[in-house]
Design a protein around this motif. Sequence first.
Motif, PDB file in Angstrom:
ATOM      1  N   ALA A   1     -60.937   9.824  23.596  1.00  0.00           N
ATOM      2  CA  ALA A   1     -59.544  10.106  23.933  1.00  0.00           C
ATOM      3  C   ALA A   1     -58.636   9.308  23.020  1.00  0.00           C
ATOM      4  CB  ALA A   1     -59.265   9.734  25.385  1.00  0.00           C
ATOM      5  N   LEU A   2     -57.492   9.896  22.712  1.00  0.00           N
ATOM      6  CA  LEU A   2     -56.427   9.149  22.055  1.00  0.00           C
ATOM      7  C   LEU A   2     -55.566   8.630  23.207  1.00  0.00           C
ATOM      8  CD1 LEU A   2     -55.404  11.813  19.352  1.00  0.00           C
ATOM      9  CD2 LEU A   2     -57.055   9.956  19.116  1.00  0.00           C
ATOM     10  N   PRO A   3     -55.503   7.310  23.421  1.00  0.00           N
ATOM     11  CA  PRO A   3     -54.894   6.817  24.658  1.00  0.00           C
ATOM     12  C   PRO A   3     -53.377   6.959  24.730  1.00  0.00           C
ATOM     13  CG  PRO A   3     -55.594   4.990  23.274  1.00  0.00           C
ATOM     14  CD  PRO A   3     -56.108   6.236  22.624  1.00  0.00           C
ATOM     15  N   GLY A   4     -52.708   7.010  23.581  1.00  0.00           N
ATOM     16  CA  GLY A   4     -51.239   7.008  23.683  1.00  0.00           C
ATOM     17  C   GLY A   4     -50.547   7.917  22.706  1.00  0.00           C
ATOM     18  N   GLY A   5     -51.002   9.167  22.611  1.00  0.00           N
ATOM     19  CA  GLY A   5     -50.387  10.107  21.682  1.00  0.00           C
ATOM     20  C   GLY A   5     -51.213  10.237  20.410  1.00  0.00           C
ATOM     21  N   ALA A   6     -50.758  11.151  19.535  1.00  0.00           N
ATOM     22  CA  ALA A   6     -51.535  11.528  18.355  1.00  0.00           C
ATOM     23  C   ALA A   6     -51.764  10.384  17.376  1.00  0.00           C
ATOM     24  CB  ALA A   6     -50.826  12.679  17.637  1.00  0.00           C
ATOM     25  N   SER A   7     -50.882   9.408  17.357  1.00  0.00           N
ATOM     26  CA  SER A   7     -51.010   8.364  16.326  1.00  0.00           C
ATOM     27  C   SER A   7     -51.697   7.105  16.848  1.00  0.00           C
ATOM     28  CB  SER A   7     -49.647   8.031  15.733  1.00  0.00           C
ATOM     29  OG  SER A   7     -48.775   7.587  16.737  1.00  0.00           O
ATOM     30  N   THR A   8     -52.671   7.286  17.754  1.00  0.00           N
ATOM     31  CA  THR A   8     -53.434   6.122  18.225  1.00  0.00           C
ATOM     32  C   THR A   8     -54.925   6.353  17.971  1.00  0.00           C
ATOM     33  OG1 THR A   8     -53.545   7.028  20.495  1.00  0.00           O
ATOM     34  CG2 THR A   8     -51.710   5.565  20.000  1.00  0.00           C
ATOM     35  N   ASP A   9     -55.665   5.243  17.806  1.00  0.00           N
ATOM     36  CA  ASP A   9     -57.102   5.333  17.524  1.00  0.00           C
ATOM     37  C   ASP A   9     -57.880   5.867  18.725  1.00  0.00           C
ATOM     38  OD1 ASP A   9     -58.118   3.803  14.895  1.00  0.00           O
ATOM     39  OD2 ASP A   9     -56.317   2.775  15.638  1.00  0.00           O
ATOM     40  N   PHE A  10     -58.957   6.581  18.445  1.00  0.00           N
ATOM     41  CA  PHE A  10     -59.838   7.063  19.527  1.00  0.00           C
ATOM     42  C   PHE A  10     -60.426   5.899  20.305  1.00  0.00           C
ATOM     43  CE2 PHE A  10     -60.164  10.927  16.930  1.00  0.00           C
ATOM     44  CZ  PHE A  10     -60.156  11.898  17.912  1.00  0.00           C
ATOM     45  N   LEU A  11     -60.542   6.092  21.606  1.00  0.00           N
ATOM     46  CA  LEU A  11     -61.394   5.256  22.439  1.00  0.00           C
ATOM     47  C   LEU A  11     -62.522   6.171  22.919  1.00  0.00           C
ATOM     48  CD1 LEU A  11     -58.769   3.253  24.535  1.00  0.00           C
ATOM     49  CD2 LEU A  11     -60.033   2.484  22.513  1.00  0.00           C
ATOM     50  N   VAL A  12     -63.695   5.596  23.195  1.00  0.00           N
ATOM     51  CA  VAL A  12     -64.849   6.418  23.576  1.00  0.00           C
ATOM     52  C   VAL A  12     -65.447   5.912  24.890  1.00  0.00           C
ATOM     53  CG1 VAL A  12     -65.350   7.233  21.240  1.00  0.00           C
ATOM     54  CG2 VAL A  12     -66.301   5.055  22.029  1.00  0.00           C
ATOM     55  N   LYS A  13     -66.590   6.467  25.265  1.00  0.00           N
ATOM     56  CA  LYS A  13     -67.187   6.179  26.579  1.00  0.00           C
ATOM     57  C   LYS A  13     -67.265   4.684  26.910  1.00  0.00           C
ATOM     58  CE  LYS A  13     -69.860  10.243  27.694  1.00  0.00           C
ATOM     59  NZ  LYS A  13     -70.807  11.013  26.895  1.00  0.00           N
ATOM     60  N   GLU A  14     -67.671   3.890  25.906  1.00  0.00           N
ATOM     61  CA  GLU A  14     -67.843   2.457  26.169  1.00  0.00           C
ATOM     62  C   GLU A  14     -66.525   1.778  26.568  1.00  0.00           C
ATOM     63  OE1 GLU A  14     -68.894   2.012  21.876  1.00  0.00           O
ATOM     64  OE2 GLU A  14     -67.780   0.127  22.028  1.00  0.00           O
ATOM     65  N   HIS A  15     -65.394   2.451  26.343  1.00  0.00           N
ATOM     66  CA  HIS A  15     -64.098   1.844  26.662  1.00  0.00           C
ATOM     67  C   HIS A  15     -63.542   2.284  28.007  1.00  0.00           C
ATOM     68  CE1 HIS A  15     -63.954   1.993  22.071  1.00  0.00           C
ATOM     69  NE2 HIS A  15     -64.054   0.719  22.384  1.00  0.00           N
ATOM     70  N   LEU A  16     -64.276   3.116  28.747  1.00  0.00           N
ATOM     71  CA  LEU A  16     -63.690   3.723  29.946  1.00  0.00           C
ATOM     72  C   LEU A  16     -63.177   2.699  30.956  1.00  0.00           C
ATOM     73  CD1 LEU A  16     -65.962   6.835  30.590  1.00  0.00           C
ATOM     74  CD2 LEU A  16     -63.487   6.828  30.218  1.00  0.00           C
ATOM     75  N   ASP A  17     -63.736   1.509  30.967  1.00  0.00           N
ATOM     76  CA  ASP A  17     -63.302   0.543  31.976  1.00  0.00           C
ATOM     77  C   ASP A  17     -62.248  -0.447  31.490  1.00  0.00           C
ATOM     78  OD1 ASP A  17     -64.754   1.451  34.277  1.00  0.00           O
ATOM     79  OD2 ASP A  17     -66.546   0.951  33.115  1.00  0.00           O
ATOM     80  N   ILE A  18     -61.718  -0.265  30.289  1.00  0.00           N
ATOM     81  CA  ILE A  18     -60.658  -1.188  29.865  1.00  0.00           C
ATOM     82  C   ILE A  18     -59.347  -0.863  30.584  1.00  0.00           C
ATOM     83  CG2 ILE A  18     -61.653  -1.536  27.553  1.00  0.00           C
ATOM     84  CD1 ILE A  18     -59.101   0.079  26.609  1.00  0.00           C
TER      85      ILE A  18
ATOM     86  N   LYS B   1     -52.164  -5.173  25.507  1.00  0.00           N
ATOM     87  CA  LYS B   1     -53.106  -6.096  24.891  1.00  0.00           C
ATOM     88  C   LYS B   1     -54.553  -5.583  24.980  1.00  0.00           C
ATOM     89  CE  LYS B   1     -54.423 -10.921  25.066  1.00  0.00           C
ATOM     90  NZ  LYS B   1     -54.428 -12.006  26.050  1.00  0.00           N
ATOM     91  N   SER B   2     -54.960  -5.133  26.163  1.00  0.00           N
ATOM     92  CA  SER B   2     -56.354  -4.703  26.326  1.00  0.00           C
ATOM     93  C   SER B   2     -56.687  -3.522  25.413  1.00  0.00           C
ATOM     94  CB  SER B   2     -56.627  -4.302  27.776  1.00  0.00           C
ATOM     95  OG  SER B   2     -56.238  -5.320  28.645  1.00  0.00           O
ATOM     96  N   VAL B   3     -55.735  -2.585  25.276  1.00  0.00           N
ATOM     97  CA  VAL B   3     -56.004  -1.432  24.418  1.00  0.00           C
ATOM     98  C   VAL B   3     -56.086  -1.886  22.965  1.00  0.00           C
ATOM     99  CG1 VAL B   3     -55.237   0.866  23.715  1.00  0.00           C
ATOM    100  CG2 VAL B   3     -54.892   0.132  26.067  1.00  0.00           C
TER     101      VAL B   3
END
Lengths: 435, 159
Positions: free
Chosen positions: A294-311, A316-318
Amino acid sequence: MTWKKYWTDTTDDMERPLTEHISFDRPCYNLRDYEMNGGYQALRKALTLSPENITNIVQASDLKGRGGAGFNTGMKWSFVPMNGDYPVKYLIANADEMEPGTFKDRMLMEGNPHQLIEGMIISAFAIQANISYIFLRWAYKKAGRLLKHAMDEAYAAGYLGKNILGTGYNLEMYLHTGVGRYICGEETALLNALEGKRATPRAKPPFPQVSGLFGKPTIVNNVETLCNIPHIINNGPEWFKSLGKGNDAGTKIYGVSGRVKKPGLWELPMGVSMRELIEDCAGGMANGYGFRGALPGGASTDFLVKEHLDISLDFKSVAVAGSRLGTGTMIILDDHTCPVGFVHNLEHFFAQESCGWCTPCREGLPWTEKILLSIERGEGKPEDLNLLETHTRFLGPGNTFCALAPGAMEPLQSALKYFREDFERHIDQKKCPWR
Amino acid sequence: MIAQDTLTTEEMAEIDHEIALVPVRRAAAIEALKIVQQHRGWISDDSLQAIADYLEISPEELDSVATFYNLVFRRPVGRNIILLCDSISCYVMGYEKIYVQLRERLGIGFGQTTADGRFTLLPNACLGTCDHAPALMINNELFRNVTEHDLEEILDRYH
Ligand SMILES: Cc1cc2nc3c(=O)[nH]c(=O)nc-3n(C[C@H](O)[C@H](O)[C@H](O)COP(=O)(O)O)c2cc1C
Ligand code: SF4
């Protein structure tokens, strides 16, 4: 229905100041409804405080800009000169919302236009600005109508115009509708657009706080940022801080789009986890679809993947996880969608919306787009991946005139990291495995 | 050069209203383009010259503004303008199917106008209604969760 209220089927006692008075089952509040529900009380209170005092309260609340960069709002205001040498100052609500995958400001404006207007009047008073603008996206027709009506009501009731509520403070408010260009959302480009020019960004310094619209001190804030102001004035900075769960204060309008069961928007404490958002609010992935990233905050953000689901989804955490909270509206990449096609779509957007002012962005983005298209069509070569990586550095932070190009590189660089095999399969098989 | 074309009294009155709100005349450039486009559908070279004269700037300068923005039309457009969102959430949710159907049904691709002048089809960046993708706008109206089935009925509303 534009917007599903997740909390109608929950029994929690979570506070939701931004959306408490929003419902799309009825027309949005007019002035009278808004006043009957506590509206404009914060303005009355603010006008009894000194401008510096308001800025201090907002700074102490730790409200961070909701337009993407996450800068402390009160701190930003504190850079505006207050010594009386500047008779003309401006406050601008950035309602240009054009970041792909972002749809939260539309909801706030269609749902409760007076909340934004009250937030703007208080903010303008805090920096002693006498002219304010709402820079609204062309496509937001309904928001435009509702805001115009609410502004008329506010003028008639003496909340806008000359001698507001008998305090001697004057504020004019104008609604400016843009003619479409993503770069207009960048705050200095927005100033050029308001001046009737091409919307190319300006060099900083001087910062707009000192030399902004028509060379006068100017504050540009995002719609959601401004909507928080009345609540902070009413309830105080400690209350605001207590709303957040983790590192950040307040609530946030989070959103999810893509192949989930219930795409939508939800006001939640700052710092909920990605899992809560996707599984509890959005109902999990749609039947037959799996989560890849998923792109957490719109098109111009880096992908996060399964291992990040609990952040936690706070600034700061993102960032620690290698991405940005950005606008807080998430776009899901599912397992039926080709990651190369997905990133090509994003880079097509950025290449098209580059303002053309600086060379790396103007030349580099179309090149990036072409390489991605050739890979997607099965015409890619192994060396293309290195070429793409080189671009992510050349167009990265510090090499371009504004943040558009570095933003464009974020989804690309993380896709090359997390979905490299998918790129390689296109090149090996000489076709898109999804088509 | 003197404009072949002149602004109508109505257009001038509307532009004057905008000029009164800004500290310098040229700052009304975008508003003036919007006003004239509203009346004439698009901005021809003659219209551009007339607006530039009125704002006391060069037509080249005004054209650099006009061509910068996505929704100032420097070529004639049809009576109805279809803006199909081609950004990421609509991509994931299948806007391409809608595009194929529009192409087949209207016989035009992006950037083209039907021979009878009924529709112009344009791609548009994110319409900000991503939880209801795919989305499109026709003139001032927004359509969401568009399916291939709805599309026929939607198009029939515009003449
Ligand atoms: C290319 C680009 C587009 C942007 N678009 C928007 C936008 O549409 N809305 C917005 O609020 N901020 C946008 N921003 C961020 C603004 O430059 C600015 O940081 C923000 O409006 C400040 O408000 P805040 O401090 O309240 O977040 C954009 C930035 C860039 C680089
Ligand atoms: S980075 Fe791109 S959008 Fe920003 S100034 Fe340079 S060319 Fe323009």
